[in-house]
Write a protein that holds these residues in place. Sequence first.
Motif, PDB file in Angstrom:
ATOM      1  N   SER A 153      35.141  45.958  32.878  1.00  0.00           N
ATOM      2  CA  SER A 153      34.021  45.552  32.032  1.00  0.00           C
ATOM      3  C   SER A 153      34.011  44.034  31.843  1.00  0.00           C
ATOM      4  N   ASN A 154      35.177  43.452  31.588  1.00  0.00           N
ATOM      5  CA  ASN A 154      35.274  42.012  31.409  1.00  0.00           C
ATOM      6  C   ASN A 154      34.855  41.267  32.680  1.00  0.00           C
ATOM      7  N   ASN A 155      35.279  41.755  33.839  1.00  0.00           N
ATOM      8  CA  ASN A 155      34.881  41.128  35.104  1.00  0.00           C
ATOM      9  C   ASN A 155      33.367  41.190  35.292  1.00  0.00           C
ATOM     10  N   ASN A 156      32.764  42.311  34.925  1.00  0.00           N
ATOM     11  CA  ASN A 156      31.309  42.460  35.082  1.00  0.00           C
ATOM     12  C   ASN A 156      30.531  41.463  34.226  1.00  0.00           C
ATOM     13  N   LYS A 157      31.124  41.024  33.114  1.00  0.00           N
ATOM     14  CA  LYS A 157      30.460  40.072  32.213  1.00  0.00           C
ATOM     15  C   LYS A 157      30.596  38.626  32.698  1.00  0.00           C
ATOM     16  N   GLN A 158      31.518  38.381  33.627  1.00  0.00           N
ATOM     17  CA  GLN A 158      31.786  37.024  34.102  1.00  0.00           C
ATOM     18  C   GLN A 158      30.788  36.640  35.192  1.00  0.00           C
ATOM     19  N   PRO A 159      30.484  35.344  35.301  1.00  0.00           N
ATOM     20  CA  PRO A 159      29.622  34.900  36.396  1.00  0.00           C
ATOM     21  C   PRO A 159      30.395  34.922  37.720  1.00  0.00           C
ATOM     22  N   VAL A 160      29.674  35.098  38.817  1.00  0.00           N
ATOM     23  CA  VAL A 160      30.284  34.981  40.136  1.00  0.00           C
ATOM     24  C   VAL A 160      30.353  33.492  40.455  1.00  0.00           C
ATOM     25  N   LEU A 161      31.558  32.993  40.698  1.00  0.00           N
ATOM     26  CA  LEU A 161      31.771  31.568  40.945  1.00  0.00           C
ATOM     27  C   LEU A 161      32.299  31.343  42.357  1.00  0.00           C
ATOM     28  N   THR A 162      31.903  30.244  42.947  1.00  0.00           N
ATOM     29  CA  THR A 162      32.449  29.799  44.230  1.00  0.00           C
ATOM     30  C   THR A 162      32.946  28.373  44.028  1.00  0.00           C
ATOM     31  N   VAL A 163      34.239  28.162  44.275  1.00  0.00           N
ATOM     32  CA  VAL A 163      34.847  26.849  44.048  1.00  0.00           C
ATOM     33  C   VAL A 163      35.719  26.467  45.238  1.00  0.00           C
ATOM     34  N   ASN A 164      35.914  25.154  45.413  1.00  0.00           N
ATOM     35  CA  ASN A 164      36.826  24.661  46.443  1.00  0.00           C
ATOM     36  C   ASN A 164      38.248  25.024  46.043  1.00  0.00           C
ATOM     37  N   ALA A 165      39.027  25.483  47.017  1.00  0.00           N
ATOM     38  CA  ALA A 165      40.386  25.909  46.708  1.00  0.00           C
ATOM     39  C   ALA A 165      41.268  25.827  47.941  1.00  0.00           C
ATOM     40  N   LYS A 166      42.558  25.835  47.683  1.00  0.00           N
ATOM     41  CA  LYS A 166      43.564  25.877  48.733  1.00  0.00           C
ATOM     42  C   LYS A 166      44.466  27.071  48.471  1.00  0.00           C
ATOM     43  N   ILE A 167      44.842  27.781  49.514  1.00  0.00           N
ATOM     44  CA  ILE A 167      45.763  28.911  49.348  1.00  0.00           C
ATOM     45  C   ILE A 167      47.176  28.336  49.282  1.00  0.00           C
ATOM     46  N   VAL A 168      47.842  28.580  48.148  1.00  0.00           N
ATOM     47  CA  VAL A 168      49.181  28.016  47.962  1.00  0.00           C
ATOM     48  C   VAL A 168      50.292  29.052  48.101  1.00  0.00           C
ATOM     49  N   SER A 169      49.976  30.338  47.947  1.00  0.00           N
ATOM     50  CA  SER A 169      51.008  31.357  48.160  1.00  0.00           C
ATOM     51  C   SER A 169      50.374  32.730  48.316  1.00  0.00           C
ATOM     52  N   LYS A 170      51.167  33.620  48.890  1.00  0.00           N
ATOM     53  CA  LYS A 170      50.774  35.016  49.073  1.00  0.00           C
ATOM     54  C   LYS A 170      51.974  35.878  48.675  1.00  0.00           C
ATOM     55  N   ARG A 171      51.685  37.053  48.134  1.00  0.00           N
ATOM     56  CA  ARG A 171      52.783  37.970  47.803  1.00  0.00           C
ATOM     57  C   ARG A 171      52.294  39.402  47.877  1.00  0.00           C
ATOM     58  N   THR A 172      53.233  40.316  47.982  1.00  0.00           N
ATOM     59  CA  THR A 172      52.919  41.740  47.978  1.00  0.00           C
ATOM     60  C   THR A 172      53.726  42.423  46.887  1.00  0.00           C
ATOM     61  N   LYS A 173      53.210  43.546  46.439  1.00  0.00           N
ATOM     62  CA  LYS A 173      53.924  44.393  45.478  1.00  0.00           C
ATOM     63  C   LYS A 173      53.939  45.797  46.078  1.00  0.00           C
ATOM     64  N   ILE A 174      55.126  46.312  46.322  1.00  0.00           N
ATOM     65  CA  ILE A 174      55.263  47.639  46.913  1.00  0.00           C
ATOM     66  C   ILE A 174      55.649  48.618  45.811  1.00  0.00           C
ATOM     67  N   SER A 175      54.877  49.686  45.697  1.00  0.00           N
ATOM     68  CA  SER A 175      55.151  50.734  44.707  1.00  0.00           C
ATOM     69  C   SER A 175      55.559  51.997  45.441  1.00  0.00           C
ATOM     70  N   ARG A 176      56.598  52.622  44.961  1.00  0.00           N
ATOM     71  CA  ARG A 176      57.072  53.867  45.555  1.00  0.00           C
ATOM     72  C   ARG A 176      56.717  55.019  44.620  1.00  0.00           C
ATOM     73  N   HIS A 177      56.251  56.114  45.208  1.00  0.00           N
ATOM     74  CA  HIS A 177      55.829  57.267  44.433  1.00  0.00           C
ATOM     75  C   HIS A 177      56.557  58.503  44.952  1.00  0.00           C
ATOM     76  N   SER A 178      56.919  59.388  44.049  1.00  0.00           N
ATOM     77  CA  SER A 178      57.545  60.651  44.421  1.00  0.00           C
ATOM     78  C   SER A 178      56.723  61.776  43.812  1.00  0.00           C
ATOM     79  N   HIS A 179      56.345  62.726  44.634  1.00  0.00           N
ATOM     80  CA  HIS A 179      55.515  63.837  44.180  1.00  0.00           C
ATOM     81  C   HIS A 179      56.254  65.146  44.455  1.00  0.00           C
ATOM     82  N   ALA A 180      56.384  65.978  43.446  1.00  0.00           N
ATOM     83  CA  ALA A 180      57.020  67.279  43.619  1.00  0.00           C
ATOM     84  C   ALA A 180      55.950  68.315  43.927  1.00  0.00           C
TER      85      ALA A 180
END
Length: 124
Positions: free
Chosen positions: A35-62
């Motif tokens: 909901s908060n994102n929907n209220k925000q304006p869509v912006l386009t700005v100059n930027a540089k990519i300074v880092s990337k990361r991943t998050k791995i989640s493990r799930h167990s299902h019985a």
Amino acid sequence: MFMEPNFLGTIFPLFFMLVIGLILFQVIRGIGEWSNNNKQPVLTVNAKIVSKRTKISRHSHASGNGHHHHSTSTTYFVTFEVESGDRMELRVSGKEYGLLAEGDVGRVTFQGTRYHGFERVASM
């Protein structure tokens, strides 16, 4: 006569309520962010990519037959630095993650915490 409290009858409902409460909290938090994102304006700005990361989640299902199924999911994040020096980390798709590289310079489009895209510009 000494009576032993029924721990299973007490602890199981409490544990069940805790799990349901955590699930509800995550759902409400997700709806709030959406909901908060929907209220925000869509912006386009100059930027540089300074880092990337991943998050791995493990799930167990019985399953009903006593077997456990394991699965993993990966969430991808890219950190952009804008002209003011501020940084923002946005969640991106796996495809976008693979196409973006640290050091890329361009224009990032976003809405709140929602990533819309990145367009590289030729470096001089």
